[in-house]
Design an enzyme around this catalytic site. Structure first.
Site, PDB file in Angstrom:
ATOM      1  CG  ASP A 114      -8.014 -41.933  -7.091  1.00  0.00           C
ATOM      2  OD1 ASP A 114      -8.314 -41.469  -5.989  1.00  0.00           O
ATOM      3  OD2 ASP A 114      -6.841 -42.177  -7.460  1.00  0.00           O
TER       4      ASP A 114
HETATM    5  N1  URA Z   1      -4.256 -45.045  -4.599  1.00  0.00           N
HETATM    6  C1  URA Z   1      -4.589 -44.236  -5.620  1.00  0.00           C
HETATM    7  O1  URA Z   1      -3.752 -43.512  -6.145  1.00  0.00           O
HETATM    8  N2  URA Z   1      -5.853 -44.268  -6.052  1.00  0.00           N
HETATM    9  C2  URA Z   1      -6.810 -45.047  -5.540  1.00  0.00           C
HETATM   10  O2  URA Z   1      -7.948 -45.022  -5.977  1.00  0.00           O
HETATM   11  C3  URA Z   1      -6.441 -45.885  -4.464  1.00  0.00           C
HETATM   12  C4  URA Z   1      -5.161 -45.868  -4.014  1.00  0.00           C
END
Ligand code: URA
Length: 244
Positions: free
Chosen positions: A102
């Site tokens: 993310d």
């Molecule tokens: N899980 C999440 O919530 N975000 C990420 O970036 C990777 C795994």
């Protein structure tokens, strides 16, 4: 297999559009024969020539990036935000992320131009372990963490059992640091898993991907994977071994 014009573009001959023109003009040969059909599929074992010059195969490259927060895991962004590709200004080859982190998540992200490799490592049937460290609001008890170990029901299905370790709790600031290892890659999975047990994630970092760690890197830095590391990842994905 990929379309001839795509292969020409990837090899740096010309843009996709210009490559199509070269094909239509009869300047491209596959295995010694002129090919004017735009849909023609070719594989790495085919010999392709343009104007009588044999095509150099695109060099496969593999990098391990320590992605900082506030950067998107894509190669372009329509909102003009900084992307992970911007962290490789010195690399001429195409380079795209293996899966994604993310915008607000930092940590280990592999980058490559090898589509097969990406497919292997991101397909749900290849159970590669990924370890995250999350700072969450509140301090869960062992019992409250248990559902993560059994699997929690999210809107897109039940998660596979995770390994979870409470690393520390701060009663004054009402927050805890928790290590969690999963082998799936659902969208925003870790954040949604913690939401599901009522302890929202405030900060998230991916510390490990299989046997790889961020050792020696600062946020924004990267290093090339060794040939051995690439091979090991392939073997792990092929044999379904959950890697540490
Ligand atoms: N899980 C999440 O919530 N975000 C990420 O970036 C990777 C795994």
């Amino acid at each position: 297999m990929e379309r001839l014009q795509k292969m020409l573009a990837h090899a740096g001959v010309a843009s996709r559009r210009k490559s199509e023109e070269l094909i239509l003009e009869g300047k491209v040969k596959v295995n010694g024969k002129v090919v004017k059909e735009l849909g023609t599929k070719v594989s790495a074992s085919d010999t392709v020539e343009v104007d009588g010059v044999k095509l150099e195969k695109e060099q496969k490259i593999y990098h391990l990036l320590y992605k900082p927060r506030g950067i998107i895991s894509a190669v372009t962004d329509d909102k003009g935000r900084k992307t992970v590709a911007d962290l490789f200004p010195h690399i001429n080859e195409r380079l795209f992320p293996v899966g994604r982190l993310d915008y607000e998540t930092s940590g280990l992200l592999l980058m490559t131009n090898d589509g097969d490799f990406t497919y292997m490592l991101t397909h749900p049937k290849f159970k590669i372990d990924k370890t995250y460290v999350a700072r969450v609001k509140g301090i869960p008890t062992r019992e409250q963490l248990r559902p993560l170990e059994r699997g929690v029901v999210l809107e897109d299905g039940k998660t596979a059992p995770a390994h979870v370790k409470l690393l520390s709790g701060d009663t004054k600031q009402n927050k805890a640091i928790i290590e969690i290892t999963i082998h799936e890659g659902k969208n925003r999975q870790v954040r949604r898993m913690f939401d599901a047990i009522g302890f929202p994630v405030q900060k998230l970092k991916r510390e490990r991907f299989a046997f790889l760690t961020l050792l020696g890197l600062n946020a924004g830095e990267s290093r090339e994977l060794t040939a051995h590391e690439v091979k090991l990842l392939r073997v792990m994905a092929e044999t379904g071994k959950i890697g540490k």
